[in-house]
Write an enzyme that holds these catalytic residues in place. Structure first.
Site, PDB file in Angstrom:
ATOM      1  N   LYS A   1      14.883  31.846 -30.217  1.00  0.00           N
ATOM      2  CA  LYS A   1      15.440  31.115 -29.079  1.00  0.00           C
ATOM      3  C   LYS A   1      15.813  32.125 -28.005  1.00  0.00           C
ATOM      4  CE  LYS A   1      18.305  27.675 -29.768  1.00  0.00           C
ATOM      5  NZ  LYS A   1      19.470  26.938 -30.331  1.00  0.00           N
TER       6      LYS A   1
HETATM    7  C1  E4P Z   1      20.351  24.032 -29.204  1.00  0.00           C
HETATM    8  O1  E4P Z   1      19.446  24.696 -28.694  1.00  0.00           O
HETATM    9  C2  E4P Z   1      21.719  24.201 -28.736  1.00  0.00           C
HETATM   10  O2  E4P Z   1      22.104  25.487 -29.107  1.00  0.00           O
HETATM   11  C3  E4P Z   1      22.704  23.217 -29.323  1.00  0.00           C
HETATM   12  O3  E4P Z   1      22.090  22.056 -29.771  1.00  0.00           O
HETATM   13  C4  E4P Z   1      23.805  22.911 -28.341  1.00  0.00           C
HETATM   14  O4  E4P Z   1      24.578  21.857 -28.831  1.00  0.00           O
HETATM   15  P1  E4P Z   1      26.079  21.588 -28.317  1.00  0.00           P
HETATM   16  O5  E4P Z   1      25.989  21.112 -26.905  1.00  0.00           O
HETATM   17  O6  E4P Z   1      26.579  20.549 -29.251  1.00  0.00           O
HETATM   18  O7  E4P Z   1      26.806  22.884 -28.443  1.00  0.00           O
END
Ligand code: E4P
Length: 225
Positions: free
Chosen positions: A86
């Site tokens: 990521k």
């Molecule tokens: C995924 O890429 C994100 O890191 C994650 O789903 C963010 O989720 P949140 O808004 O609940 O922190």
């Protein structure tokens, strides 16, 4: 729609793999920090639980493209199996993505909040983009509409990049993204359970159980041989 678990909680991941058709696991620095464990230990444990075929996403914590590439290669090599890095959208992230595409490491470009960001990420060679649905909804945006627009754009330009929507807080958000043709959703264990729950299902099962008990008592079909 493919479903992934957005957690580094190994108990939740073990249970998720046992009961649900999961395609993989996503993590981010906050998710890993929440576990308060040695990072390699937890990532290797997750790999062991999900096996080599389910994809594991780990976010780079580097800020320069060269280091992002280096970190991605290190994690991919050490964890083995199906892996994606990521990388947050930004100039350094795009540069790293173009490099990693050549090296064959799939990039999930993350922290996406607009179709414009997603389109450039896909052009750079990201295999996935992660729009944050609930965080957009929280600021009176429309997360599902953004996801739908990204899906439409990728189809319009024939881009192979998949939309892996994230930051979900309720069933309706997931369902609306699924209807828009979003390919993947990463959700919490609680939301995964909520996706298969319905009060009418509970009522139907109670009815079946009561009718059966009235007619056959506690005996099951297995016990009737
Ligand atoms: C995924 O890429 C994100 O890191 C994650 O789903 C963010 O989720 P949140 O808004 O609940 O922190």
């Amino acid at each position: 729609m493919e479903y992934l678990l957005d957690t580094a909680d190994v108990a939740a991941i073990r249970r998720g793999c046992e009961y649900y058709p999961l395609a993989g696991v996503t993590t981010n620095p906050s998710i890993l920090a929440k576990e308060g464990r040695d990072v390699w230990e937890v990532l290797e444990e997750i790999r062991g639980i999900i096996g080599p075929d389910r994809i594991l996403f780990v976010q780079t914590v580097q800020t320069r493209a060269e280091e992002m590439v280096k970190e991605a290669k290190l994690i991919a090599g050490r964890l083995g199996g199906s892996f994606g890095v990521k990388i947050p959208i930004g100039e350094e992230g795009l540069k790293a993505t173009m490099q990693l595409r050549k090296e064959g490491i799939p990039v999930l470009m993350t922290a996406i909040f607009s179709p414009a960001q997603a389109l450039i990420a896909a052009r750079a060679g990201a295999a996935y983009v992660a729009p944050y649905v609930n965080r957009l909804d929280n600021i009176s945006g429309n997360g599902c509409k953004v996801v739908a627009e990204i899906v439409r754009q990728f189809a319009l330009y024939g881009l192979p990049c998949k939309v892996l929507a994230a930051s979900f807080k309720n069933v309706e958000q997931v369902q609306r993204c699924a209807s828009a043709g979003c390919q993947c959703a990463t959700v919490s264990a609680e939301l995964l359970k909520a996706l298969i729950s319905h009060p009418m299902t509970d009522a139907a099962l109670e009815g079946f159980a009561a009718d059966w008990k009235r007619a056959y008592g506690g005996r099951t079909i297995l016990e009737m041989e």
